[in-house]
Scaffold this motif. Structure first.
Motif, PDB file in Angstrom:
ATOM      1  N   LEU A  32       0.828  -1.205   0.000  1.00 23.33           N
ATOM      2  CA  LEU A  32       0.000   0.000   0.000  1.00 23.33           C
ATOM      3  C   LEU A  32       0.867   1.262   0.000  1.00 23.33           C
ATOM      4  N   ALA A  33       1.950   1.220   0.776  1.00 21.04           N
ATOM      5  CA  ALA A  33       2.852   2.369   0.815  1.00 21.04           C
ATOM      6  C   ALA A  33       3.552   2.596  -0.522  1.00 21.04           C
ATOM      7  N   LYS A  53      -1.995   9.879   1.914  1.00 16.69           N
ATOM      8  CA  LYS A  53      -3.185   9.114   1.546  1.00 16.69           C
ATOM      9  C   LYS A  53      -3.278   7.771   2.261  1.00 16.69           C
ATOM     10  N   LEU A  54      -2.385   7.517   3.206  1.00 15.29           N
ATOM     11  CA  LEU A  54      -2.368   6.219   3.881  1.00 15.29           C
ATOM     12  C   LEU A  54      -2.082   6.376   5.364  1.00 15.29           C
ATOM     13  N   CYS A  93       7.452  -1.643  10.794  1.00  9.46           N
ATOM     14  CA  CYS A  93       8.480  -0.637  10.521  1.00  9.46           C
ATOM     15  C   CYS A  93       9.655  -1.229   9.734  1.00  9.46           C
ATOM     16  N   TYR A  94      10.148  -2.382  10.158  1.00  8.87           N
ATOM     17  CA  TYR A  94      11.287  -2.988   9.469  1.00  8.87           C
ATOM     18  C   TYR A  94      10.918  -3.365   8.031  1.00  8.87           C
ATOM     19  N   THR A  95       9.678  -3.833   7.837  1.00  6.64           N
ATOM     20  CA  THR A  95       9.258  -4.238   6.494  1.00  6.64           C
ATOM     21  C   THR A  95       9.134  -3.034   5.575  1.00  6.64           C
ATOM     22  N   LEU A  96       8.512  -1.960   6.056  1.00  2.34           N
ATOM     23  CA  LEU A  96       8.381  -0.769   5.216  1.00  2.34           C
ATOM     24  C   LEU A  96       9.734  -0.127   4.934  1.00  2.34           C
ATOM     25  N   SER A 115       8.257  -7.843  -3.509  1.00  8.40           N
ATOM     26  CA  SER A 115       7.687  -6.497  -3.500  1.00  8.40           C
ATOM     27  C   SER A 115       6.725  -6.275  -4.663  1.00  8.40           C
ATOM     28  N   ASP A 116       6.961  -6.915  -5.794  1.00 10.91           N
ATOM     29  CA  ASP A 116       6.032  -6.784  -6.924  1.00 10.91           C
ATOM     30  C   ASP A 116       4.666  -7.361  -6.566  1.00 10.91           C
ATOM     31  N   ASP A 117       4.670  -8.525  -5.898  1.00 12.14           N
ATOM     32  CA  ASP A 117       3.410  -9.112  -5.454  1.00 12.14           C
ATOM     33  C   ASP A 117       2.703  -8.207  -4.451  1.00 12.14           C
ATOM     34  N   GLN A 118       3.469  -7.599  -3.570  1.00  9.88           N
ATOM     35  CA  GLN A 118       2.885  -6.700  -2.570  1.00  9.88           C
ATOM     36  C   GLN A 118       2.179  -5.526  -3.248  1.00  9.88           C
ATOM     37  N   LYS A 119       2.841  -4.923  -4.222  1.00  9.52           N
ATOM     38  CA  LYS A 119       2.252  -3.785  -4.934  1.00  9.52           C
ATOM     39  C   LYS A 119       1.035  -4.208  -5.749  1.00  9.52           C
TER      40      LYS A 119
END
Length: 307
Positions: free
Chosen positions: A18-19, A26-27, A52-55, A289-293
């Protein structure tokens, strides 16, 4: 504006997605603190730290939690001194806990979290569900266990009977959570694919939170943590089975008691029904990260279609 409720590894991964697709203004990411506990003189906030570590992109990708490239000299020394070693605190991770301890007393947990996130280079706002202590207590066939003793020390092996959230009735939702729920520009609420019982329920247990969510005009969408009835990570499926709730879209919708307008499910569960909740089937496994987005973008598009 999008409000994301998160806890643990799955929640952190979707929050990162999401970030990646939303600007900071917006988040709002609100994180479970029912897992927090005092250990070796530190206040440990596992879900906040994982998010926090993941972002920040510094998390250990293999295990999902903790920091990449961690070392364990501190824990080795604690063990030699006869201390408790059942909950690991890495050498670099200790800096986070030491910083939090030093700031406690004169700063709220929200302010401390914002400070840590900022120092890690995170632009998006991350806040605890409350600045007041809430502690998850699990009732098991071995008696009541503090959450981390159930989850880590006993590896979630005892039979799960129920859970309560000590302090929740008196705790105030954090300023960030209240502001998000009152924001007239709120487009949707996303329940990240975190454990429904352990990570999302504590947030919903805070005073007024569920009532405010039920009164929202914005859609509420959950991303299922289950694929084909199995949990992607952790003991969510075991817990749900032990309390008699099916790990299906219908079971998830039932657990949330009509709160959901929609559920994002994996293609393995396509063809399922979930009462009045709309369903969107896709690949929910976040390998990178592509899957996350991609999953974040699809979830947002689905939520907006329900407005």
């Amino acid at each position: 504006m999008i409000l994301a409720l998160a806890g643990g590894v799955g929640g952190a991964r979707l929050a990162r997605g999401l970030a990646a697709v939303l600007p900071p203004e917006k988040l709002s990411i609100i994180v479970n603190t029912g897992d927090d506990f005092e250990h070796l003189g530190f206040l440990v906030c596992p879900d906040l730290d994982t998010v926090c570590y993941t972002l920040a992109g510094v998390n250990n990708l293999a295990q999902g939690w903790g920091l990449a490239g961690e070392s364990w000299a501190f824990m080795d020394a604690i063990g030699k001194l006869g201390g408790e070693t059942w909950f690991n605190l890495g050498d670099r991770d200790l800096a986070t806990h030491a910083t939090r301890r030093a700031m406690l007393g004169s700063n709220s947990l929200s302010a401390i979290t914002a400070h840590i996130a900022g120092k890690l280079g995170i632009a998006h706002p991350i806040a605890p569900m409350s600045d007041d202590p809430v502690r998850s207590i699990v009732d098991t066939d071995e008696g009541e266990l503090a959450f981390q003793h159930y989850f880590v020390r006993r590896r979630a092996e005892p039979r799960f009977r129920s859970i309560r959230f000590d302090g929740a009735e008196a705790a105030r939702p954090s300023p960030a959570l209240l502001a998000s729920l009152e924001d007239p520009a709120l487009e949707a609420v996303i329940l990240c694919p975190s454990n429904p019982v352990l990570s999302i329920a504590p947030i919903l247990a805070l005073p007024e939170v569920r009532a405010r969510l039920e009164a929202l005009g914005a859609p509420i969408v959950a991303v299922s943590p289950f694929i084909g009835g199995q949990a992607i990570k952790g003991p969510a499926a075991k817990i749900m089975a032990e309390i008699g709730i099916a790990t299906t879209p219908a079971g998830l919708a039932g657990y949330y008691g009509g709160l959901l307008d929609g559920i994002v499910i994996d293609r393995a569960d396509a063809g399922s029904e979930a009462g009045s909740a709309a369903l969107h089937a896709t690949d929910t496994l976040m390998r990178n990260s592509d899957d996350q987005k991609r999953l974040a973008s699809e979830t947002l598009a689905f939520a907006r279609s329900l407005r």
